[in-house]
Write an enzyme that holds these catalytic residues in place. Structure first.
Site, PDB file in Angstrom:
ATOM      1  N   ASP A  66       0.877  -1.180   0.000  1.00  0.00           N
ATOM      2  CA  ASP A  66       0.000   0.000   0.000  1.00  0.00           C
ATOM      3  C   ASP A  66       0.913   1.228   0.000  1.00  0.00           C
ATOM      4  OD1 ASP A  66      -2.746   0.860   0.301  1.00  0.00           O
ATOM      5  OD2 ASP A  66      -2.277   1.514   2.327  1.00  0.00           O
ATOM      6  N   TYR A  68       2.595   4.801   1.003  1.00  0.00           N
ATOM      7  CA  TYR A  68       2.656   5.585   2.244  1.00  0.00           C
ATOM      8  C   TYR A  68       1.518   6.604   2.230  1.00  0.00           C
ATOM      9  CZ  TYR A  68       7.486   3.827   2.693  1.00  0.00           C
ATOM     10  OH  TYR A  68       8.603   3.042   2.808  1.00  0.00           O
ATOM     11  N   PHE A  79       8.118   1.375  -1.153  1.00  0.00           N
ATOM     12  CA  PHE A  79       9.137   1.612  -0.114  1.00  0.00           C
ATOM     13  C   PHE A  79       9.871   2.955  -0.231  1.00  0.00           C
ATOM     14  CE2 PHE A  79       8.870  -3.101  -0.315  1.00  0.00           C
ATOM     15  CZ  PHE A  79       8.399  -3.316   0.969  1.00  0.00           C
ATOM     16  N   HIS A 188       8.695  -9.501   6.224  1.00  0.00           N
ATOM     17  CA  HIS A 188       8.577  -8.103   5.770  1.00  0.00           C
ATOM     18  C   HIS A 188       9.509  -7.206   6.594  1.00  0.00           C
ATOM     19  CE1 HIS A 188       6.673  -4.223   4.895  1.00  0.00           C
ATOM     20  NE2 HIS A 188       6.186  -4.820   3.823  1.00  0.00           N
TER      21      HIS A 188
END
Length: 226
Positions: A66, A68, A79, A188
């Site tokens: 998803d 930020y 990321f 993760h």
């Protein structure tokens, strides 16, 4: 947000998706959302990952979940954050592992564009989000679109390195021919799970070893200071 915002190499590969009912519904949903709320990333950045990594140049696919959801963070690469924005916790952990794995110098920014330009498709499963509301655009159609993207990368003639961090990303294994492609997976990098198998997994040297074995250029992981 239209088909024409995708670069030509991806338009050719994904053309049929734009005519499907789910994509039209997704566009209508996003129009309404943008009218009422602040949506990240800005419209012109939604397809940044595709602009920076043309289809024929994809050697690695790194999957996030998803975007930020805080101001000025998301710009269309998983990321990564815009210049001048403090790296969020997952990215801080990615940088820690990079340092331990390949001797990376931790930069003063979290702008990962140089990775995308070296053939890493930095794809989120969902490409938009309402500000300050994580997962607010989940199950609205983006997952169908990005599953199609993963399937098209899977169909490339030359093998690709798929990097799947965490349970959500690993569910996409069903879309990948694991006999043909290289798969690198671990926990993760988020603070909730990094200590359960992300730290110490050495994914970055593993990606370069996999690329080497495929006679493809290795990634220079160092992010320049800005």
């Amino acid at each position: 947000m239209t088909y024409h915002q995708l670069p030509a190499s991806w338009q050719a590969v994904l053309a049929e998706e734009f005519d499907k009912p789910y994509f039209r519904q997704l566009q209508d949903f996003l129009k309404e959302e943008r009218r009422e709320y602040t949506i990240y990333p800005p419209e012109e950045n939604v397809f940044s990952a595709f602009e920076l990594t043309p289809y024929e140049q994809v050697n690695v696919l790194l999957l996030g979940q998803d975007p930020y959801h805080d101001e000025n963070q998301a710009h269309g690469l998983c990321f990564s954050v815009k210049p001048g924005i403090k790296p969020p916790p997952s990215l801080v952990n990615i940088f820690k592992e990079l340092k331990d794995d390949v001797g990376f110098n931790i930069p003063n920014n979290g702008y990962l564009v140089t990775w995308a330009k070296q053939g890493i498709l930095m794809l989120n499963a969902v490409l938009t989000v309402r500000s300050h509301t994580p997962n607010s655009h989940k199950n609205k159609g983006w997952e169908t679109f990005t599953d199609a993207v993963i399937s098209k990368v899977n169909q490339k003639e030359e093998p690709v390195v798929f990097v799947l961090w965490g349970g959500y990303a690993q569910k996409k294994l069903k879309l990948i021919d694991t006999k043909r492609h290289k798969i690198i997976q671990s926990a993760h990098p988020s603070p909730l799970s990094a200590r359960n198998g992300f730290f110490g997994s050495k994914p970055f040297s593993a990606i370069n070893l996999a690329l080497q074995s495929l006679n493809k250029p290795e990634i220079d992981w160092q992010i320049p200071d800005l």
